[in-house]
Design a protein around this motif. Structure first.
Motif, PDB file in Angstrom:
ATOM      1  N   ASN A  21       0.688  -0.725  -0.117  1.00  0.00           N
ATOM      2  CA  ASN A  21       0.058  -0.031   0.258  1.00  0.00           C
ATOM      3  C   ASN A  21       0.663   1.339  -0.006  1.00  0.00           C
ATOM      4  O   ASN A  21       0.655   2.667   1.178  1.00  0.00           O
ATOM      5  CB  ASN A  21      -0.534  -0.102   1.664  1.00  0.00           C
ATOM      6  CG  ASN A  21      -2.170   0.895   1.304  1.00  0.00           C
ATOM      7  OD1 ASN A  21      -2.408   1.039   0.358  1.00  0.00           O
ATOM      8  ND2 ASN A  21      -2.641   0.939   2.484  1.00  0.00           N
TER       9      ASN A  21
ATOM     10  N   PRO B 379      -2.309   6.182  12.560  1.00  0.00           N
ATOM     11  CA  PRO B 379      -3.805   5.454  11.987  1.00  0.00           C
ATOM     12  C   PRO B 379      -4.403   4.519  13.697  1.00  0.00           C
ATOM     13  O   PRO B 379      -3.146   4.154  13.694  1.00  0.00           O
ATOM     14  CB  PRO B 379      -3.173   4.781  11.054  1.00  0.00           C
ATOM     15  CG  PRO B 379      -2.465   4.634  10.702  1.00  0.00           C
ATOM     16  CD  PRO B 379      -1.333   4.933  11.663  1.00  0.00           C
ATOM     17  N   ASP B 381      -5.909   2.003  13.140  1.00  0.00           N
ATOM     18  CA  ASP B 381      -5.442   0.540  13.013  1.00  0.00           C
ATOM     19  C   ASP B 381      -3.947   0.351  13.015  1.00  0.00           C
ATOM     20  O   ASP B 381      -3.357  -0.618  12.625  1.00  0.00           O
ATOM     21  CB  ASP B 381      -6.459   0.446  12.008  1.00  0.00           C
ATOM     22  CG  ASP B 381      -5.818   0.615  10.652  1.00  0.00           C
ATOM     23  OD1 ASP B 381      -4.785   1.570  10.384  1.00  0.00           O
ATOM     24  OD2 ASP B 381      -6.453   0.736   9.772  1.00  0.00           O
ATOM     25  N   LEU B 382      -3.082   1.244  13.873  1.00  0.00           N
ATOM     26  CA  LEU B 382      -1.915   0.798  13.406  1.00  0.00           C
ATOM     27  C   LEU B 382      -1.463  -0.450  13.918  1.00  0.00           C
ATOM     28  O   LEU B 382      -0.510  -1.667  13.374  1.00  0.00           O
ATOM     29  CB  LEU B 382      -1.357   1.709  14.553  1.00  0.00           C
ATOM     30  CG  LEU B 382       0.407   1.768  14.333  1.00  0.00           C
ATOM     31  CD1 LEU B 382       0.576   2.475  13.376  1.00  0.00           C
ATOM     32  CD2 LEU B 382       1.470   2.679  14.989  1.00  0.00           C
ATOM     33  N   ARG B 385      -3.090  -3.390  11.044  1.00  0.00           N
ATOM     34  CA  ARG B 385      -2.864  -3.602   9.857  1.00  0.00           C
ATOM     35  C   ARG B 385      -2.097  -3.941   9.707  1.00  0.00           C
ATOM     36  O   ARG B 385      -0.782  -2.822   9.611  1.00  0.00           O
ATOM     37  CB  ARG B 385      -3.697  -2.537   9.637  1.00  0.00           C
ATOM     38  CG  ARG B 385      -3.850  -2.576   7.741  1.00  0.00           C
ATOM     39  CD  ARG B 385      -4.643  -1.313   6.967  1.00  0.00           C
ATOM     40  NE  ARG B 385      -4.254   0.156   7.779  1.00  0.00           N
ATOM     41  CZ  ARG B 385      -3.552   0.791   6.910  1.00  0.00           C
ATOM     42  NH1 ARG B 385      -3.004   1.016   5.952  1.00  0.00           N
ATOM     43  NH2 ARG B 385      -3.879   2.018   7.437  1.00  0.00           N
ATOM     44  N   THR B 387       0.116  -2.754   7.188  1.00  0.00           N
ATOM     45  CA  THR B 387       1.212  -2.252   5.927  1.00  0.00           C
ATOM     46  C   THR B 387       1.042  -0.878   6.581  1.00  0.00           C
ATOM     47  O   THR B 387       0.829   0.406   6.195  1.00  0.00           O
ATOM     48  CB  THR B 387      -0.232  -1.816   5.006  1.00  0.00           C
ATOM     49  OG1 THR B 387      -1.361  -1.686   4.774  1.00  0.00           O
ATOM     50  CG2 THR B 387       0.552  -2.866   4.017  1.00  0.00           C
ATOM     51  N   ALA B 388      -0.134  -0.441   7.995  1.00  0.00           N
ATOM     52  CA  ALA B 388      -0.045   0.768   8.364  1.00  0.00           C
ATOM     53  C   ALA B 388       1.198   1.508   8.839  1.00  0.00           C
ATOM     54  O   ALA B 388       2.010   0.662   9.484  1.00  0.00           O
ATOM     55  CB  ALA B 388      -1.105   0.601   9.944  1.00  0.00           C
ATOM     56  N   ARG B 389       1.828   2.857   9.005  1.00  0.00           N
ATOM     57  CA  ARG B 389       2.091   3.217   9.665  1.00  0.00           C
ATOM     58  C   ARG B 389       1.936   4.643   9.729  1.00  0.00           C
ATOM     59  O   ARG B 389       1.168   5.219   9.779  1.00  0.00           O
ATOM     60  CB  ARG B 389       3.498   3.179   8.208  1.00  0.00           C
ATOM     61  CG  ARG B 389       4.247   1.932   8.038  1.00  0.00           C
ATOM     62  CD  ARG B 389       4.490   1.773   8.813  1.00  0.00           C
ATOM     63  NE  ARG B 389       6.008   0.759   8.633  1.00  0.00           N
ATOM     64  CZ  ARG B 389       5.053  -1.181   8.218  1.00  0.00           C
ATOM     65  NH1 ARG B 389       3.544  -0.887   8.225  1.00  0.00           N
ATOM     66  NH2 ARG B 389       5.276  -1.739   8.307  1.00  0.00           N
ATOM     67  N   ARG B 444      -5.812  13.077   9.421  1.00  0.00           N
ATOM     68  CA  ARG B 444      -5.109  12.015   9.574  1.00  0.00           C
ATOM     69  C   ARG B 444      -6.221  11.435   9.159  1.00  0.00           C
ATOM     70  O   ARG B 444      -6.326  10.463   8.021  1.00  0.00           O
ATOM     71  CB  ARG B 444      -6.112  11.134  11.638  1.00  0.00           C
ATOM     72  CG  ARG B 444      -5.691   9.574  10.545  1.00  0.00           C
ATOM     73  CD  ARG B 444      -5.829   9.256  12.865  1.00  0.00           C
ATOM     74  NE  ARG B 444      -6.685   8.739  13.428  1.00  0.00           N
ATOM     75  CZ  ARG B 444      -6.201   8.630  15.095  1.00  0.00           C
ATOM     76  NH1 ARG B 444      -5.821   8.675  15.104  1.00  0.00           N
ATOM     77  NH2 ARG B 444      -7.688   9.347  15.154  1.00  0.00           N
ATOM     78  N   LEU B 448      -5.723   9.304   4.779  1.00  0.00           N
ATOM     79  CA  LEU B 448      -5.835   8.188   4.443  1.00  0.00           C
ATOM     80  C   LEU B 448      -6.606   8.211   3.812  1.00  0.00           C
ATOM     81  O   LEU B 448      -6.944   7.176   2.947  1.00  0.00           O
ATOM     82  CB  LEU B 448      -6.139   7.517   5.899  1.00  0.00           C
ATOM     83  CG  LEU B 448      -5.407   7.237   6.867  1.00  0.00           C
ATOM     84  CD1 LEU B 448      -6.038   7.029   8.020  1.00  0.00           C
ATOM     85  CD2 LEU B 448      -3.790   6.708   6.379  1.00  0.00           C
TER      86      LEU B 448
END
Lengths: 89, 483
Positions: A21, B379, B381-382, B385, B387-389, B444, B448
């Motif tokens: 992503n 985020p 859902d850090l 998830r 891929t969350a950064r 945020r 996103l």
């Protein structure tokens, strides 16, 4: 020679961008810039996700005791070459 | 062995370096097993050769890491553990600990600018050695959560505290002759306790070969005898399950570092016919509680660990050989040994087993020359998830986002680097100069791309009420780990 096409950097770049992503366009990834640290800036969580995606897409399993592991992930080009050599689909 | 306890400290109870029989296997390397007597001989040999300096233990092989820690403890040297390797952070450590020497097991892993000591060059001592007792209050380790927390002092661990936590964990999980395969680095508190210290004080032998990718983990498990215990994280657990590789029987899986979703725990228990337990802890005190994830949200403390209520939900922990310590996470107590987690402290972010302070990250961002204002946001859902950064916003008219990112890269733990820095004309501060929660939420959402209605450009200081979608994420059940 089987019917499968040769893996090319742009396919692998698309896989990286979709899997992780990323905000960068696949075309914008320099095939020779490093994937981790400076360059694309991937980290160890990315490595794990990417390994899963590569396994799904190309049927090859990455492992960290592979002496070439560091080289494999060095750049988009080296990763593509490795996939091409070892893929099973 | 040099005396290291200052004269004014009364002689304290002795705690054994190893509480294992001589022939017990402590470490299982791809090239062979290391028994307690072999380990002691190697530790004594190394202890006599170590430089008189604080040691930054960077060893990549768990056996070497454990050997370095044991030899340092024997010789009265303190071992430093950090997962972060940014040059700015290592410079800060070197300045704080004069003489700091990197303990390595491979010449190439030594960082520039620090003296290095390669422990693989030192032969074991000749002869038989009884397992010595160390003073319980001997400072054995200083563990750093991350360079991004603004905590250059680290967390000081006495040998007594390290031994007590390992012994209690061993009892909680009923470890007798368990083969532990750990997928987490030994330099982090969770990995240090489970994969390095458990073999010292509980019935466990730790795998020292690679165990990161799913195939590595499967091969490591296959190389170990039953009963096997897999020590891992939710992300690796999910990857292993997704990979669908056949695994030998695993008697127990231990997870920490982030919340483990019940659905994932259920699926893995079913697939591997095992029990999945989570560990809760904090770097300050180590692991202190556990739960069987699918059995319910309540945590039970380890034997001898007690929690007491304190204002603002910050419970105090008391555990053997540790000073009472306030938890960073918000908890609801169901008594002194049972609790529910309510959430992280407001300023705390955790990712990939690392811990950072939002305020600390923001300070680093705004400390960059040319950055006039800025903020780091996590985020929602850090932790769930992959891929969350982190997200970063900056006001820096003379800089490009790439320049800011490059500066951040030299200063913070890579795991907390934002994927990109969003440059703005100004931040939506209120008339008092604060960034209201709603304004941060709008930033945020905008970053996103969640909220099409979010204002595309920044509005005047008083933000209109953001039209955010309702929270789609369940409340976080935060499975902690020692960061």
């Amino acid at each position: 020679m089987s019917a499968r096409a040769t893996a090319v950097p742009i396919d692998v770049a698309r896989l990286i961008v979709t899997t992780l992503n990323l905000e960068v366009a696949p075309e914008a990834i320099d095939p020779d810039e490093s994937l981790f640290g400076e360059g694309l800036g991937l980290d160890s969580i990315d490595a794990l996700e990417l390994a899963l995606a590569i396994s799904r897409e190309y049927g090859l399993e990455l492992r960290s005791d592979d002496a070439r592991n560091r080289q494999v992930f060095a750049s988009l080009r080296s990763l593509t070459d490795y996939i091409d050599e070892t893929r099973t689909r | 062995m040099p005396a290291t306890r200052p004269a004014f400290v009364p002689a304290s109870v002795g705690v054994p370096l190893l509480a294992r029989p001589h022939g017990a296997v402590l470490f299982r390397r791809p090239e062979g097993e290391v028994t307690a007597d072999r380990f002691l001989a190697a530790a004594h040999g190394l202890a006599a050769a170590l430089p008189d300096a604080p040691l930054l233990n960077l060893c990549a092989d768990r056996y070497h890491l454990a050997l370095g820690l044991a030899a340092a403890a024997l010789a009265g040297r303190v071992s430093l553990f950090t997962g972060e390797r940014s040059s700015a952070w290592l410079d800060a450590l070197a300045a704080r600990f004069p003489g700091l020497t990197a303990l390595t097991d491979h010449a190439a892993t030594g960082p520039a600018g620090l003296p290095c000591f390669d422990l693989t060059a030192i032969p074991p001592a000749a002869g038989d050695f009884p397992a010595p007792c160390l003073p319980a209050d001997r400072l054995a380790a200083i563990v750093f959560t991350s360079g991004s927390t603004g905590e250059p002092e680290g967390h000081r661990k006495s040998w007594g505290a390290l031994a007590a936590r390992s012994r209690d964990a061993g009892r909680r999980f009923g470890l007798t002759e368990a083969a532990v395969v750990g997928t987490v680095p030994g330099q982090h508190m969770y990995g240090l306790e489970t994969t390095i210290l458990l073999p010292f004080h509980a019935g466990a032998a730790s795998w020292c070969g690679p165990a990161f990718y799913p195939v590595d983990i499967a091969a490591a498990l296959a190389a170990c005898p039953s009963p096997r215990v897999l020590v891992t994280t939710p992300l690796q657990l999910r990857a292993l399950l997704t990979a669908g590789i056949a695994l030998p029987p695993i008697s127990r899986v231990i997870s920490a570092t982030a919340p483990l979703e019940v659905a994932l725990a259920t699926a893995a228990e079913h697939a591997w016919n095992t029990e999945i337990w989570e560990i809760f802890g904090a770097t300050e005190v180590g692991s202190i509680a556990s739960r069987h994830t699918v059995a319910g949200p309540e945590w039970r403390t380890y034997p001898r660990v007690r929690l007491t209520a304190a204002p603002d939900q910050a419970a105090r922990v008391s555990a053997p050989h540790s000073a009472p310590f306030p938890l960073n996470d918000r908890v609801a107590l169901d008594g002194p040994t049972r609790f529910h987690l309510l959430g992280r402290g407001n300023d705390l972010v955790k990712l990939g087993g690392r811990r950072a302070s939002l305020a600390g990250l923001t300070r680093i961002l705004t400390g960059i020359e040319g950055v006039e204002d800025g903020v780091f946001i996590a985020p929602e859902d850090l932790e769930v998830r992959p891929t969350a950064r982190m997200l970063a916003f900056a006001v820096a008219p003379a800089l490009r986002a790439e320049d800011i990112l490059a500066q951040l890269r030299a200063r913070i733990d890579p795991i907390f680097l934002p994927r990109r820095v969003v440059c703005l004309d100004r931040l939506p501060r209120d008339p008092l100069g604060k960034l209201p929660a709603r304004a941060l939420e709008a930033l945020r959402a905008q970053a996103l791309g969640l909220d099409a209605a979010a204002p595309p450009a920044l509005p005047p200081p008083a933000l209109p009420p953001p039209t955010l979608p309702p929270q789609t994420l369940p409340p976080r059940t935060l499975a902690d780990r020692p960061a």
